[in-house]
Scaffold this active site. Structure first.
Site, PDB file in Angstrom:
ATOM      1  N   CYS A   2      52.782  -7.491 -12.714  1.00  0.00           N
ATOM      2  CA  CYS A   2      54.195  -7.520 -12.317  1.00  0.00           C
ATOM      3  C   CYS A   2      54.438  -8.564 -11.231  1.00  0.00           C
ATOM      4  CB  CYS A   2      54.610  -6.165 -11.763  1.00  0.00           C
ATOM      5  SG  CYS A   2      54.409  -4.852 -12.951  1.00  0.00           S
ATOM      6  N   ARG A  28      52.022 -14.745 -14.297  1.00  0.00           N
ATOM      7  CA  ARG A  28      51.300 -13.524 -13.948  1.00  0.00           C
ATOM      8  C   ARG A  28      51.149 -12.600 -15.151  1.00  0.00           C
ATOM      9  NH1 ARG A  28      50.958 -12.532  -8.516  1.00  0.00           N
ATOM     10  NH2 ARG A  28      51.034 -10.268  -8.772  1.00  0.00           N
ATOM     11  N   TRP A  75      54.796  -5.895 -16.241  1.00  0.00           N
ATOM     12  CA  TRP A  75      53.642  -5.828 -17.148  1.00  0.00           C
ATOM     13  C   TRP A  75      53.366  -4.342 -17.306  1.00  0.00           C
ATOM     14  CZ3 TRP A  75      48.510  -4.157 -17.257  1.00  0.00           C
ATOM     15  CH2 TRP A  75      47.672  -4.778 -18.187  1.00  0.00           C
ATOM     16  N   ASN A 101      55.165  -3.221  -7.867  1.00  0.00           N
ATOM     17  CA  ASN A 101      53.963  -3.683  -8.561  1.00  0.00           C
ATOM     18  C   ASN A 101      52.849  -2.743  -8.118  1.00  0.00           C
ATOM     19  OD1 ASN A 101      51.778  -5.103  -9.601  1.00  0.00           O
ATOM     20  ND2 ASN A 101      51.817  -6.682  -8.023  1.00  0.00           N
ATOM     21  N   GLY A 102      52.096  -2.202  -9.087  1.00  0.00           N
ATOM     22  CA  GLY A 102      51.021  -1.269  -8.750  1.00  0.00           C
ATOM     23  C   GLY A 102      51.147  -0.016  -9.586  1.00  0.00           C
ATOM     24  N   GLU A 479      31.472 -18.636 -20.382  1.00  0.00           N
ATOM     25  CA  GLU A 479      32.820 -19.093 -20.024  1.00  0.00           C
ATOM     26  C   GLU A 479      33.483 -19.798 -21.214  1.00  0.00           C
ATOM     27  OE1 GLU A 479      34.814 -18.340 -17.861  1.00  0.00           O
ATOM     28  OE2 GLU A 479      36.283 -19.961 -17.794  1.00  0.00           O
ATOM     29  N   LYS A 483      36.999 -18.465 -22.834  1.00  0.00           N
ATOM     30  CA  LYS A 483      38.199 -19.303 -22.963  1.00  0.00           C
ATOM     31  C   LYS A 483      38.724 -19.235 -24.391  1.00  0.00           C
ATOM     32  CE  LYS A 483      39.309 -19.852 -19.638  1.00  0.00           C
ATOM     33  NZ  LYS A 483      38.606 -19.357 -18.525  1.00  0.00           N
ATOM     34  N   GLU A 486      40.234 -15.732 -25.219  1.00  0.00           N
ATOM     35  CA  GLU A 486      41.432 -15.288 -24.489  1.00  0.00           C
ATOM     36  C   GLU A 486      42.681 -16.088 -24.824  1.00  0.00           C
ATOM     37  OE1 GLU A 486      41.326 -15.466 -20.205  1.00  0.00           O
ATOM     38  OE2 GLU A 486      40.321 -17.396 -20.229  1.00  0.00           O
ATOM     39  N   HIS A 502      17.721 -11.612 -30.928  1.00  0.00           N
ATOM     40  CA  HIS A 502      17.569 -10.161 -30.860  1.00  0.00           C
ATOM     41  C   HIS A 502      18.844  -9.446 -31.298  1.00  0.00           C
ATOM     42  CE1 HIS A 502      13.684 -10.590 -28.819  1.00  0.00           C
ATOM     43  NE2 HIS A 502      14.257 -11.681 -28.299  1.00  0.00           N
ATOM     44  N   LYS A 602      47.640 -13.030 -14.962  1.00  0.00           N
ATOM     45  CA  LYS A 602      46.912 -13.965 -14.108  1.00  0.00           C
ATOM     46  C   LYS A 602      46.115 -13.223 -13.038  1.00  0.00           C
ATOM     47  CE  LYS A 602      45.711 -17.999 -12.629  1.00  0.00           C
ATOM     48  NZ  LYS A 602      44.679 -18.662 -13.447  1.00  0.00           N
TER      49      LYS A 602
HETATM   50  C1  F6R Z   1      39.909 -15.848 -17.436  1.00  0.00           C
HETATM   51  C2  F6R Z   1      40.575 -15.245 -16.332  1.00  0.00           C
HETATM   52  C3  F6R Z   1      40.181 -13.884 -15.898  1.00  0.00           C
HETATM   53  C4  F6R Z   1      39.946 -13.898 -14.394  1.00  0.00           C
HETATM   54  C5  F6R Z   1      39.660 -12.482 -13.871  1.00  0.00           C
HETATM   55  C6  F6R Z   1      39.374 -12.489 -12.392  1.00  0.00           C
HETATM   56  O1  F6R Z   1      40.421 -17.112 -17.725  1.00  0.00           O
HETATM   57  O2  F6R Z   1      41.430 -15.842 -15.744  1.00  0.00           O
HETATM   58  O3  F6R Z   1      39.058 -13.439 -16.567  1.00  0.00           O
HETATM   59  O4  F6R Z   1      38.885 -14.752 -14.130  1.00  0.00           O
HETATM   60  O5  F6R Z   1      40.762 -11.668 -14.125  1.00  0.00           O
HETATM   61  O6  F6R Z   1      40.425 -13.060 -11.676  1.00  0.00           O
HETATM   62  P1  F6R Z   1      40.269 -13.492 -10.163  1.00  0.00           P
HETATM   63  O7  F6R Z   1      39.367 -14.663 -10.127  1.00  0.00           O
HETATM   64  O8  F6R Z   1      41.658 -13.828  -9.725  1.00  0.00           O
HETATM   65  O9  F6R Z   1      39.687 -12.323  -9.452  1.00  0.00           O
END
Ligand code: F6R
Length: 607
Positions: A2, A28, A75, A101-102, A479, A483, A486, A502, A602
């Site tokens: 949010c 976000r 959200w 938010n929360g 990673e 990417k 996601e 395995h 985000k």
């Molecule tokens: C992937 C991504 C998420 C964040 C994760 C942690 O692209 O953005 O997996 O890496 O939510 O976020 P932070 O780094 O803000 O704690």
């Protein structure tokens, strides 16, 4: 998750600004949007489920009167995305408006008590109890601030709450516990938001609001006090170095692509962090008996790479753990002799903050690595290192990953200088290698972007991918896979190539794409063995290899090339870049918006 924005100014309608500020909070992640203003003794509201642009086309979000207002992107957690569940939420008499938010954990109990006393609810949200509780306290004669403080004493959970009322139409109050809120300050105007970019076009002066505090904002000023004992808090505004341009797309079609292209500068700026600042963090780590690295998602992959950097350069082996599982894996076996490195670009990930608080409670030292000055993690850490990526708006982390790796590399070298695990001469060679990285990343983008687009066109419709690496490249592989899944929604798994035999190899048949990350390091000959095994089963081999590595390129169906001269420990920094570009172009080819992947936010501010 949010997003909150509130504005109090002397004159002029705030709705157009609130609308634009909500656009700047879109990154976000959200499913609905709403704005409320106060004018002429009334609350005016527009809210609806959907993207901001769609809702604006339908309702015209700019068309609300009043110089005070709040806006929200929701959200969904409690209650489906719908108009009624969208924020702001009102009390029974439509005089109090609240955005939140929360999560309010005890909302069911509060709601049934309020219902029994005659309050009617129009949504399924946990948030809606708040305006009704404020209403009860204000009906007893309390002002908005006192009523909110009393609400804070009764709600359990985490929150950032902003409220305003027709009964005090020249101000709004904001309080937080566990979710972010920052105040923006301009002559005659005050802002409150979940994140700085919302008000960045107007001001870069911000005042932090900390957990357990409540702020009263008017056009003329801000007063902050502690909720528990009403102690006044005097806190100076600080200037953030971020600019409004940095939070705009700047000619790129998406933030993600812009942020990939900003990586050389992000790494360069992070390399400018002063040696003494890095050394202080290194000292805390070196003096610890045990070192953990806690993080989630991409930041978790930085932790995996960090473990290899610390181990190979300084002989210190931290344990990378998912922050969400930390308390379930260390079983309270932490003490003041231990150190926990919390890595979080946003500084607001609830899992990571909860784990950091847990570590502190047990006496451990917490070193935070974050991209956001004053974020919640910095308030829960003994020492903070701020990476220099500038604002990252695309939901998929790209440049913040590279700067986390850059800081971990700097700490590893500072540790190496004191542990003497490697010679001073080698340390200086590695340091020179680190300084070459901005140029290498820049060359990597230039050399591989077109190839990423071509390979994306050829492979976008493959339902599943394996990404394999060994040593530090396990982090790169993980990673790369994250990417792709996601933002492009292809199933992808990142594995150690050693582990691939395995189980994962069972997936492989004719044409199945396997991405190999193969820097020229000690793992290379074993990686060749893994490539042969996969080829023997018909896999299409996509590799990321050093330029001129004829053997790897010869064995690959397709490949990305990285300039020579990369120090093996830091190889994740350039080697992940083609994989970011590949995912971006696969998402585009499939018609998805890479900046707004479904279901993702985000900063993940719920447990
Ligand atoms: C992937 C991504 C998420 C964040 C994760 C942690 O692209 O953005 O997996 O890496 O939510 O976020 P932070 O780094 O803000 O704690």
């Amino acid at each position: 998750m949010c997003g909150i924005i509130g504005v109090v100014q002397k004159r002029g309608d705030v709705a157009p600004f609130l609308h634009q500020a909500l656009k700047r909070l879109e990154y976000r992640g959200y499913d609905s949007v709403g704005i409320t203003t106060v004018a002429n003794g009334h609350l005016y509201m527009k809210k609806e489920r959907g993207r901001i642009d769609e809702v604006h086309r339908k309702l015209n979000l700019d068309d609300l009167p009043g110089s005070i207002g709040i806006g929200h992107t929701r959200w969904a957690t409690h209650g489906m995305p719908s108009m009624l569940n969208s924020h702001p939420h009102f009390d029974c008499k439509d005089q109090i408006a609240v955005v939140h938010n929360g999560v309010i954990d005890n909302f069911l109990e509060l709601r049934s008590k309020l219902s029994a006393r005659g309050h009617t609810f129009s949504s399924d949200t946990d948030t809606e109890v708040i305006p009704h509780m404020i209403e009860e306290f204000m009906n007893e004669g309390q002002d908005l601030k006192t009523a909110m403080k009393n609400v804070a004493l009764q709600i359990e959970g985490t929150y950032a709450v902003v409220a305003m009322t027709t009964r005090e139409p020249d101000k709004m109050c904001a309080m937080r516990d566990g979710n972010p809120l920052v105040i923006g300050e301009e002559e005659g105007v005050h802002y409150i938001s979940s994140d700085i970019p919302a008000f960045l076009p107007k001001t870069n002066k911000m005042i932090l609001l900390l957990d357990g505090e409540i702020a009263t904002l008017s056009a003329d000023g801000v007063e902050i006090e502690k909720i528990s004992d009403a102690t006044k808090v005097l806190r100076e505004a600080i200037k953030v170095s971020w600019t409004a341009d940095q939070a705009e797309r700047g000619g790129f079609p998406h933030f993600m692509l812009k942020e990939i292209h900003e990586q050389p500068d992000a790494v360069k700026n992070t390399l400018r962090i002063r040696r003494e600042v890095i050394a202080e963090a290194a000292e805390i780590i070196r003096n610890a008996d045990r070192v953990y690295m806690i993080a989630m998602g991409t930041s978790g992959h930085a932790a995996v790479a960090g473990q290899h950097m610390f181990g190979s350069l300084a002989g210190i082996l931290p344990v990378p753990e998912l922050a969400s599982d930390f308390s379930d894996t260390v079983y309270d076996r932490l003490s003041s002799r231990d150190c926990v490195i919390a890595i979080t670009q946003s500084g607001e990930t609830t899992d990571t903050i909860a784990a950091a608080k847990y570590a502190k409670r047990l006496g451990a030292k917490v070193v935070a690595i974050t991209n956001v000055v004053g974020s919640s993690i910095t308030q829960n850490a003994d020492y903070s290192l701020i990476t220099q990526a500038g604002p990252e708006i695309g939901v998929a982390a790209t440049k913040t990953f590279l700067v986390q790796l850059t800081v971990l590399a700097q700490i590893a070298l500072a540790l190496a200088e004191t542990t003497q695990f490697i010679d001073d001469y080698v340390v200086s060679q590695k340091r020179a290698g680190l300084l070459r990285l901005p140029e290498i990343v820049s060359e990597t983008i230039a050399r591989n972007e077109e190839r990423a687009r071509t390979l994306a066109a050829a492979y976008y419709d493959r339902p599943s991918f394996l990404f394999l690496g060994r040593g530090v490249s396990v982090a790169t592989a993980k990673e790369g896979a994250l990417k792709l899944k996601e933002i492009a929604y292809n199933h992808a798994e990142g594995y150690s190539a050693g582990e691939s035999k395995h189980g994962p190899i069972a997936l492989v048949q004719d044409g199945y794409p396997v991405v190999f990350v193969v820097p020229r390091d000690g793992t290379r000959s074993r990686m060749i063995g893994n490539i042969m095994e996969m080829k023997a089963r018909g896999a299409s081999i996509l590799s990321v290899a050093e330029r001129g590595d004829e053997e790897i390129c010869g064995l690959s169906t397709q490949y990305f090339e990285i300039q020579t001269g990369v120090e093996p420990e830091f190889s994740t920094i350039p080697f992940v870049v083609p994989l970011q570009l590949f995912s971006y172009y696969v998402a585009l080819k499939k018609g998805y918006d890479p900046d707004k992947p479904r279901n993702l936010a985000k900063s993940v501010t719920v447990l």
